[in-house]
Design a protein around this motif. Structure first.
Motif, PDB file in Angstrom:
ATOM      1  N   ALA A 103      -7.749  -4.764   1.804  1.00  0.00           N
ATOM      2  CA  ALA A 103      -7.645  -6.363   2.118  1.00  0.00           C
ATOM      3  C   ALA A 103      -6.981  -6.904   0.728  1.00  0.00           C
ATOM      4  CB  ALA A 103      -8.934  -7.061   2.169  1.00  0.00           C
ATOM      5  N   PHE A 104      -7.310  -6.467  -0.308  1.00  0.00           N
ATOM      6  CA  PHE A 104      -6.933  -6.968  -1.644  1.00  0.00           C
ATOM      7  C   PHE A 104      -5.366  -6.436  -1.674  1.00  0.00           C
ATOM      8  CE2 PHE A 104     -10.984  -7.288  -3.639  1.00  0.00           C
ATOM      9  CZ  PHE A 104     -10.910  -8.681  -3.645  1.00  0.00           C
ATOM     10  N   ASP A 105      -5.097  -5.137  -1.252  1.00  0.00           N
ATOM     11  CA  ASP A 105      -3.499  -4.643  -1.278  1.00  0.00           C
ATOM     12  C   ASP A 105      -2.969  -5.363  -0.287  1.00  0.00           C
ATOM     13  OD1 ASP A 105      -4.233  -2.814  -3.232  1.00  0.00           O
ATOM     14  OD2 ASP A 105      -4.530  -0.959  -1.876  1.00  0.00           O
ATOM     15  N   SER A 106      -3.129  -5.838   0.712  1.00  0.00           N
ATOM     16  CA  SER A 106      -2.602  -6.607   1.878  1.00  0.00           C
ATOM     17  C   SER A 106      -2.464  -7.867   1.316  1.00  0.00           C
ATOM     18  CB  SER A 106      -3.171  -6.671   3.059  1.00  0.00           C
ATOM     19  OG  SER A 106      -3.666  -5.458   3.744  1.00  0.00           O
ATOM     20  N   ALA A 107      -3.094  -8.809   0.475  1.00  0.00           N
ATOM     21  CA  ALA A 107      -2.872  -9.960   0.004  1.00  0.00           C
ATOM     22  C   ALA A 107      -1.764  -9.995  -0.945  1.00  0.00           C
ATOM     23  CB  ALA A 107      -4.246 -10.425  -0.702  1.00  0.00           C
ATOM     24  N   PHE A 108      -1.972  -9.073  -2.000  1.00  0.00           N
ATOM     25  CA  PHE A 108      -0.702  -8.832  -2.757  1.00  0.00           C
ATOM     26  C   PHE A 108       0.643  -8.753  -2.312  1.00  0.00           C
ATOM     27  CE2 PHE A 108      -4.326  -8.114  -5.800  1.00  0.00           C
ATOM     28  CZ  PHE A 108      -3.911  -8.888  -6.802  1.00  0.00           C
ATOM     29  N   VAL A 109       0.805  -7.999  -1.176  1.00  0.00           N
ATOM     30  CA  VAL A 109       1.752  -7.722  -0.366  1.00  0.00           C
ATOM     31  C   VAL A 109       2.474  -8.883   0.217  1.00  0.00           C
ATOM     32  CG1 VAL A 109       3.222  -6.854   1.595  1.00  0.00           C
ATOM     33  CG2 VAL A 109       1.439  -5.360   0.235  1.00  0.00           C
ATOM     34  N   LEU A 110       1.586  -9.884   0.820  1.00  0.00           N
ATOM     35  CA  LEU A 110       1.958 -11.218   1.381  1.00  0.00           C
ATOM     36  C   LEU A 110       2.410 -12.306   0.281  1.00  0.00           C
ATOM     37  CD1 LEU A 110      -0.921 -11.053   4.130  1.00  0.00           C
ATOM     38  CD2 LEU A 110       1.769 -10.765   4.497  1.00  0.00           C
ATOM     39  N   MET A 111       1.478 -12.444  -0.716  1.00  0.00           N
ATOM     40  CA  MET A 111       1.868 -13.349  -1.657  1.00  0.00           C
ATOM     41  C   MET A 111       2.980 -13.258  -2.392  1.00  0.00           C
ATOM     42  SD  MET A 111      -1.083 -12.949  -4.782  1.00  0.00           S
ATOM     43  CE  MET A 111      -2.454 -12.580  -3.423  1.00  0.00           C
ATOM     44  N   ASP A 112       3.549 -14.569  -2.967  1.00  0.00           N
ATOM     45  CA  ASP A 112       4.660 -14.168  -3.739  1.00  0.00           C
ATOM     46  C   ASP A 112       4.212 -13.764  -5.154  1.00  0.00           C
ATOM     47  OD1 ASP A 112       3.829 -16.618  -5.674  1.00  0.00           O
ATOM     48  OD2 ASP A 112       4.377 -17.781  -3.909  1.00  0.00           O
ATOM     49  N   GLU A 113       5.429 -13.447  -6.179  1.00  0.00           N
ATOM     50  CA  GLU A 113       5.038 -12.888  -7.243  1.00  0.00           C
ATOM     51  C   GLU A 113       4.337 -13.696  -8.132  1.00  0.00           C
ATOM     52  OE1 GLU A 113       4.649  -9.706  -9.777  1.00  0.00           O
ATOM     53  OE2 GLU A 113       5.508  -9.642  -7.898  1.00  0.00           O
ATOM     54  N   THR A 114       4.624 -14.955  -8.306  1.00  0.00           N
ATOM     55  CA  THR A 114       3.991 -15.848  -9.326  1.00  0.00           C
ATOM     56  C   THR A 114       2.191 -16.109  -8.852  1.00  0.00           C
ATOM     57  OG1 THR A 114       5.862 -17.523  -9.230  1.00  0.00           O
ATOM     58  CG2 THR A 114       3.653 -18.416  -9.922  1.00  0.00           C
ATOM     59  N   GLU A 115       2.204 -16.083  -7.633  1.00  0.00           N
ATOM     60  CA  GLU A 115       0.856 -16.051  -7.240  1.00  0.00           C
ATOM     61  C   GLU A 115       0.169 -14.775  -7.802  1.00  0.00           C
ATOM     62  OE1 GLU A 115      -3.168 -17.786  -5.764  1.00  0.00           O
ATOM     63  OE2 GLU A 115      -1.104 -18.651  -6.684  1.00  0.00           O
ATOM     64  N   ALA A 116       0.742 -13.745  -7.418  1.00  0.00           N
ATOM     65  CA  ALA A 116       0.112 -12.226  -7.786  1.00  0.00           C
ATOM     66  C   ALA A 116      -0.101 -12.112  -9.035  1.00  0.00           C
ATOM     67  CB  ALA A 116       1.059 -11.175  -7.034  1.00  0.00           C
ATOM     68  N   THR A 117       0.781 -12.602  -9.899  1.00  0.00           N
ATOM     69  CA  THR A 117       0.631 -12.495 -11.387  1.00  0.00           C
ATOM     70  C   THR A 117      -0.459 -13.310 -11.939  1.00  0.00           C
ATOM     71  OG1 THR A 117       2.948 -12.185 -11.786  1.00  0.00           O
ATOM     72  CG2 THR A 117       1.787 -12.846 -13.715  1.00  0.00           C
ATOM     73  N   ARG A 118      -0.679 -14.350 -11.255  1.00  0.00           N
ATOM     74  CA  ARG A 118      -1.795 -15.332 -11.679  1.00  0.00           C
ATOM     75  C   ARG A 118      -3.244 -14.679 -11.460  1.00  0.00           C
ATOM     76  NH1 ARG A 118      -5.578 -18.896 -10.243  1.00  0.00           N
ATOM     77  NH2 ARG A 118      -5.398 -18.292  -7.912  1.00  0.00           N
ATOM     78  N   LEU A 119      -2.981 -14.124 -10.083  1.00  0.00           N
ATOM     79  CA  LEU A 119      -4.474 -13.469  -9.805  1.00  0.00           C
ATOM     80  C   LEU A 119      -4.778 -12.214 -10.509  1.00  0.00           C
ATOM     81  CD1 LEU A 119      -4.380 -13.838  -6.015  1.00  0.00           C
ATOM     82  CD2 LEU A 119      -6.293 -14.653  -7.398  1.00  0.00           C
ATOM     83  N   ARG A 120      -3.739 -11.447 -10.982  1.00  0.00           N
ATOM     84  CA  ARG A 120      -3.922 -10.229 -11.597  1.00  0.00           C
ATOM     85  C   ARG A 120      -4.017 -10.682 -13.195  1.00  0.00           C
ATOM     86  NH1 ARG A 120       0.545  -7.940  -8.605  1.00  0.00           N
ATOM     87  NH2 ARG A 120       1.619  -7.992 -10.732  1.00  0.00           N
ATOM     88  N   ASN A 121      -4.061 -11.625 -13.693  1.00  0.00           N
ATOM     89  CA  ASN A 121      -3.677 -11.906 -15.048  1.00  0.00           C
ATOM     90  C   ASN A 121      -4.906 -11.257 -15.816  1.00  0.00           C
ATOM     91  OD1 ASN A 121      -3.173 -12.990 -17.668  1.00  0.00           O
ATOM     92  ND2 ASN A 121      -3.480 -15.095 -16.853  1.00  0.00           N
ATOM     93  N   LEU A 122      -4.584 -10.328 -16.644  1.00  0.00           N
ATOM     94  CA  LEU A 122      -5.539  -9.562 -17.429  1.00  0.00           C
ATOM     95  C   LEU A 122      -6.056 -10.146 -18.711  1.00  0.00           C
ATOM     96  CD1 LEU A 122      -6.894  -6.703 -17.131  1.00  0.00           C
ATOM     97  CD2 LEU A 122      -5.296  -5.809 -18.815  1.00  0.00           C
ATOM     98  N   SER A 123      -5.463 -11.294 -19.062  1.00  0.00           N
ATOM     99  CA  SER A 123      -5.813 -12.126 -20.065  1.00  0.00           C
ATOM    100  C   SER A 123      -7.015 -12.889 -19.900  1.00  0.00           C
ATOM    101  CB  SER A 123      -4.844 -12.988 -20.612  1.00  0.00           C
ATOM    102  OG  SER A 123      -4.544 -13.949 -19.608  1.00  0.00           O
ATOM    103  N   ARG A 124      -7.543 -12.853 -18.864  1.00  0.00           N
ATOM    104  CA  ARG A 124      -8.807 -13.501 -18.248  1.00  0.00           C
ATOM    105  C   ARG A 124      -9.998 -12.580 -19.126  1.00  0.00           C
ATOM    106  NH1 ARG A 124      -7.638 -17.575 -14.644  1.00  0.00           N
ATOM    107  NH2 ARG A 124      -5.751 -16.952 -13.016  1.00  0.00           N
ATOM    108  N   ILE A 125      -9.770 -11.642 -19.200  1.00  0.00           N
ATOM    109  CA  ILE A 125     -11.110 -10.793 -19.609  1.00  0.00           C
ATOM    110  C   ILE A 125     -10.752 -10.186 -20.915  1.00  0.00           C
ATOM    111  CG2 ILE A 125     -12.071 -10.316 -17.368  1.00  0.00           C
ATOM    112  CD1 ILE A 125     -10.676  -7.644 -17.193  1.00  0.00           C
TER     113      ILE A 125
END
Length: 751
Positions: free
Chosen positions: A300-322
């Motif tokens: 499901a997560f892999d499918s979500a990243f395929v469907l979303m644009d790069e800006t949203e994908a970068t925001r969600l994956r943002n490693l600086s959060r941790i």
């Protein structure tokens, strides 16, 4: 009714007059022949769309003066005034008197519109939206009834889209009430949480402190508001299933109460209806992860990243959060903080992100990375739970979202009346939210009822900043981390060329913990070695499945591998996994680049008593010596073998000469007795002259060899008289031709 409306209209004109002093009356625009006459509200819309808000307001002012019952003009006037003052709206205190007058005028105008046209769902929704964003709690809570009036009006008119919007608004109004009263604690007397520099309670006992001043109400409070919100969100989605915001609010309500199967059901239904909806896939990923269906969560997560644009994908994956917010001295020169991370090119961030999750993966032997899935599930939950649309604030970027993404769902949650930082008596009250974790982490948030915001308590911010630096993230709530044992591992590197090394990898696999409590008589265990390069590509891999008898396999299994590793960073992982019990064990070490040219020495290989291999008179490389590598744990009375190489010693008169100094020191210097050590050569003879104290042994001796680029040295330590415990070992080599020195330090255990 007409009398009350007329009275309200007269009052409104008096209230509105100061806001329009100086505004000229605007004449009606000429009507094009053959076209229907345009209303004042329509003309004002055209002016406002062209950026002339002042003329639009003046036109509407003229219109309501001419016709005090023009509901459309009142509605449009209220919206324009609200928009003019929106930026100054504050939940605490407003200083701008002009903006205050505009907000009062907007409130009056919007209310008059609903009075004059009570069947207009749109007018009720505007008033409800205006009040739910108010800085006054009574107005925010009043928005619930106004949204319901909007629902009733939409039902009467059959306007499905407005019905959906009204239901969602009513749900959000109920939700904000729920947010302030959920998990309420009943204070003892007038007690409230006290956070200041004079705390008289231990931070590690924060939960005990909170429970001493309040008792959590059971069953938890907020059920009615939650049920109301859930019902409204469900109705909104049923009326307009295409709206992303309504669906997100429904996901939020299910996720808040951990109704993961319900969340999976509604998200799957929407994903089927709208195959390009990445938000539905994110909801599925969250639900499946919490249901421990990691395979479906990954999909499901892999499918979500395929469907979303790069800006949203970068925001969600943002490693600086941790990551740590600030660079630490220990991490100097490395990217370990969010500030350094933000300066990196995107390609480098992608590479480091892949390396981070590879090293964080509990077990590479499983198909899923449970820690990465947990991170994504936390970010998605935070976005669902704490996003504030009217403030354009995403949930993961709020204070509560930040703590949740770093440390996961709290183990204990309670709300208490009263603010930790504001001792004043406020009309809207203050609420303290307490999050406590079994790992002894505790956080205090100040909530403002009905406003959907929660900030880390002012007196707690210094503690939280220090904690983010010390413990930037924890995955203690992930079941995989609780079923994971440790594999002791030792890696010894020898030069094999200018840009590569031979790594001898020794590991001790805890078989007993893997097969314990297994119902099978013969238990299969997978054992795996993998070496990754700096680009997270597998450069070496070996996997075996061994069978162990459940009742007899209590001793750990010693394994050893030799692999060539290339330049740059390499990561070595050794894992073991028992598929039936889902129990695993792992070891992981990052190998940083080393200098492979010039004078130096290899690591010191620890193992059994070393001997020259058959047919070898004078070993020229480490492979010419027979030794069983060890992780550094030795039974008492056993020999401790040492093997190392020295490189590029300077020859004189066709010979190389060097001095070896070996130091063995007890880690625990408070032991009851001392210890004795003898250093033996390959034929068992004692070498060198030693210096012995109670807790330290040192010996030095000189050697000479031929003029070759590599010298091999191997010895044994006789520690039969040494007590059990930990020991530090240092081997230092001095090139007697130029007095250059090199050394290696390590530790070992006598058990």
């Amino acid at each position: 009714m007409p009398t009350r409306v007329a009275r309200a209209t007269r009052i409104a004109l008096v209230v509105l007059l100061p806001a329009f002093l100086g505004a000229r009356t605007v004449a009606a625009q000429p009507v094009v022949s053959g076209a229907a006459p345009r209303s004042a509200a329509q003309l004002a819309d055209s002016l406002a769309a062209n950026g002339d808000t002042a003329r639009a307001v003046a036109l509407l002012d003229s219109a309501v003066r001419r016709n005090t019952r023009d509901a459309a003009a009142w509605h449009r006037l209220g919206l324009l005034q609200w928009n003019q003052a929106r930026s100054a709206r504050n939940p605490n205190f407003m200083k701008d008197q002009k903006k205050i007058r505009l907000l009062i005028a907007a409130d009056t105008a919007l209310r008059l519109a609903t009075k004059l046209a009570p069947d207009s769902a749109r007018y009720w929704l505007s008033l409800s939206r205006f009040n739910i964003q108010s800085g006054v709690s009574t107005m925010r809570f009043a928005s619930t009834g106004q949204a319901r009036d909007g629902m009733s009006a939409a039902e009467r008119s059959g306007e499905t889209l407005l019905l959906a919007e009204a239901a969602d608004m009513a749900g959000m109004a109920a939700w904000r009430s729920y947010d302030a009263i959920a998990n309420r604690g009943l204070p003892s007397g007038m007690s409230k949480v006290q956070l200041d520099n004079n705390n008289n309670w231990n931070r590690k006992n924060a939960r005990d402190y909170v429970n001493s001043i309040a008792t959590k109400i059971e069953p938890p409070t907020g059920d009615n508001d939650h049920a109301t919100a859930l019902g409204c969100f469900s109705r909104a989605v049923a009326a307009d299933s295409s709206n992303l915001r309504y669906s997100r609010h429904l996901y939020m309500a299910y996720a808040e109460r951990k109704k993961w199967q319900d969340l999976a059901t509604v998200a799957a239904r929407r994903a089927s209806q709208f195959p390009l909806d990445f938000q539905a896939q994110l909801a599925l990923g969250l639900a499946y992860h919490r249901l421990a269906n990691e395979e479906e969560a990954t999909r499901a997560f892999d499918s979500a990243f395929v469907l979303m644009d790069e800006t949203e994908a970068t925001r969600l994956r943002n490693l600086s959060r941790i990551l740590r917010p600030r660079a630490s001295k220990e991490m100097k020169g490395q990217v370990g903080d969010s500030a350094s991370w933000a300066t990196l090119p995107s390609a480098q961030r992608d590479g480091l992100e892949a390396m981070f999750w590879m090293m964080s993966d509990p077990l590479a032997l499983t198909q899923e990375n449970e820690f990465r899935l947990e991170f994504l599930a936390r970010v998605v939950f935070a976005d669902f739970r704490w996003t504030i649309d009217e403030m354009d604030l995403r949930g993961a970027d709020t204070d509560r979202g930040d703590i949740y993404v770093r440390y996961g769902p709290p183990d204990f949650e309670m709300t208490l009346p009263g603010s930790t930082t504001d001792s004043r008596t406020r009309l809207d009250g203050g609420v303290t939210l307490v999050w406590d974790y079994n790992s002894k982490l505790t956080f205090f948030f100040d909530l403002q009822p009905g406003f959907a915001t929660g900030r880390v308590s002012m007196f707690d911010r210094n503690y939280v900043e220090q904690l983010r630096d010390a413990v930037p993230v924890s995955f203690a709530n992930v079941p995989a981390s609780r079923l994971l044992d440790t594999i002791p591992m030792r890696i010894t590197r020898f030069r094999s060329g200018a840009d590569s090394s031979d790594a001898v990898i020794a590991a001790r696999v805890p078989i007993d913990s893997l097969i314990r409590a297994n119902a099978l008589d013969r238990v299969p265990v997978d054992i795996d070695l993998r070496i990754f390069d700096q680009f997270v590509k597998v450069r070496g891999m070996e996997s075996d499945q061994l069978i162990f008898a459940r009742d007899s396999s209590t001793a750990p299994l010693d394994r050893a591998w030799t692999r060539r590793v290339g330049p740059g960073i390499n990561v070595v992982r050794v894992e073991a996994f028992q598929g039936d019990s889902k129990r695993g064990a792992r070891a992981m070490t990052r190998l940083d680049p080393t200098t492979n040219v010039g004078f130096g020495m290899s690591d010191v290989l620890l193992g059994s008593k070393p001997e020259s291999r058959d047919g070898v008179t004078m070993p020229s490389r480490w492979r010419d010596v027979a030794i069983t590598p060890s992780v550094g744990s030795f039974a008492r009375n056993s020999a401790i073998g040492l093997l190392w190489e020295m490189y590029d010693l300077v020859p004189r008169d066709g010979m190389t000469k060097y001095r070896v100094a070996i130091t063995v020191e007890r880690e625990d210097r408070m032991g009851a007795v001392g210890f004795a050590v003898r250093v033996l050569d390959n034929v068992g003879r004692a070498v060198g002259r030693s210096q012995q104290s109670r807790d330290r042994f040192t010996i030095a001796f000189e050697r000479q060899g031929g003029a070759v680029p590599v010298q091999v040295e191997y010895l044994s330590l006789d520690m039969t008289q040494a007590p059990p415990g930990g020991y530090r070992l240092r081997v230092e080599v001095t090139d007697l031709a130029n007095q250059k020195k090199t050394a290696r330090n390590t530790v070992f255990m006598v058990r």
